[in-house]
Design an enzyme around this catalytic site. Structure first.
Site, PDB file in Angstrom:
ATOM      1  N   ASP A 122      -2.564  -5.047   0.753  1.00  0.00           N
ATOM      2  CA  ASP A 122      -2.008  -3.914   1.360  1.00  0.00           C
ATOM      3  C   ASP A 122      -0.437  -4.350   1.833  1.00  0.00           C
ATOM      4  OD1 ASP A 122      -3.933  -2.045   1.382  1.00  0.00           O
ATOM      5  OD2 ASP A 122      -5.053  -3.027   2.726  1.00  0.00           O
ATOM      6  N   GLU A 126       0.908  -1.372  -0.007  1.00  0.00           N
ATOM      7  CA  GLU A 126       0.163   0.030   0.106  1.00  0.00           C
ATOM      8  C   GLU A 126       0.769   1.328  -0.094  1.00  0.00           C
ATOM      9  OE1 GLU A 126      -3.998   1.642   0.743  1.00  0.00           O
ATOM     10  OE2 GLU A 126      -2.519   1.208  -1.016  1.00  0.00           O
TER      11      GLU A 126
END
Length: 252
Positions: free
Chosen positions: A108, A80
């Site tokens: 992420d 992320e």
């Protein structure tokens, strides 16, 4: 809200959020609630990773900031916050190296200890509702899901919370603090309610003289960061390395 975000979050978090929004034609100065949501999600991802390493035996260990352990490997790879091209490059590299299944959507984090991708969610609603929405979207048992709320609740795949209780408590405390700080400034209601947020946006545009000739509807393009949330502090020793990896800073 914009002033609050710039005061509340690490400058690197703010810079990453601005970059993500501008990539999709969104203005952090106007869509301030989205700006705050992206910053919050980014910070939770960084906090999730902070201080967690893998030792020479392959065991997970926690090293507090300041301890000289440069030879230890970070347990989590942060995906992320990177631009989409670089993020997919990292994901492909991990898949080629470890043999794990390539996810359909950008996750992420990657957990080198458990050998799995992780999807982090930060919600202003009930955690189980958001968890189910995210699970239905991802449709993959290979990606681990971990949801946090601003009320201290959390939910994770098979009740496997990955982190130790203290690390999770640090994230929950930060989220609760953000909520309290927003509330003390009269920002929380508009952050939670889309209707209130739209009213506040119109008010802000009007005060800035930007309403004439402009649609009052907010853009529906979704930033990469915002796809992982609905709408905290960082390991200072790691900030420089992350900045070099995630951003190409312009000389002023």
């Amino acid at each position: 809200m914009e002033d609050f975000v710039r005061q509340c979050f690490n400058p690197m978090i703010v810079e990453l959020a601005e970059k993500a929004m501008k990539e999709y034609g969104e203005d952090p100065k106007i869509e301030t609630n989205k700006f705050a949501a992206i910053c919050t999600h980014l910070e939770v991802c960084f906090m999730y990773s902070d201080f967690h390493f893998i030792d020479e035996r392959g065991e997970s260990t926690i090293i507090e900031s300041g301890d000289p352990n440069a030879l230890l490997k970070h347990r989590f790879e942060i995906i992320e916050g990177r631009d989409r091209t670089m993020a997919w490059t990292v994901v492909n590299s991990i898949c080629n190296t470890t043999g794990v299944e390539k996810p359909k959507f950008l996750p992420d984090l990657y957990d080198y200890k458990e050998n799995r991708f992780i999807e982090i969610g930060v919600t202003r609603r009930e955690v189980h509702t958001y968890y189910l929405e995210k699970a239905n979207k991802i449709k993959s048992e290979k990606t681990h899901i971990h949801i946090f709320s601003f009320t201290g609740e959390e939910m994770a795949t098979k009740a496997d919370y990955t982190l130790d209780e203290e690390s999770r408590a640090r994230i929950k405390t930060r989220l609760f603090t953000i909520r309290q700080e927003m509330a003390s400034r009269g920002l929380w209601d508009s952050f939670v309610s889309p209707r209130e947020a739209k009213r506040q946006l119109k008010k802000d545009l009007k005060s800035q003289g930007l309403c004439a000739g402009l649609p009052t509807k907010v853009s529906h393009l979704i930033s990469p960061a915002l796809k992982n949330l609905e709408p905290m502090w960082m390991d200072s020793n790691r900030t420089a390395a992350l900045r070099a990896s995630f951003l190409k800073c312009r000389k002023k």
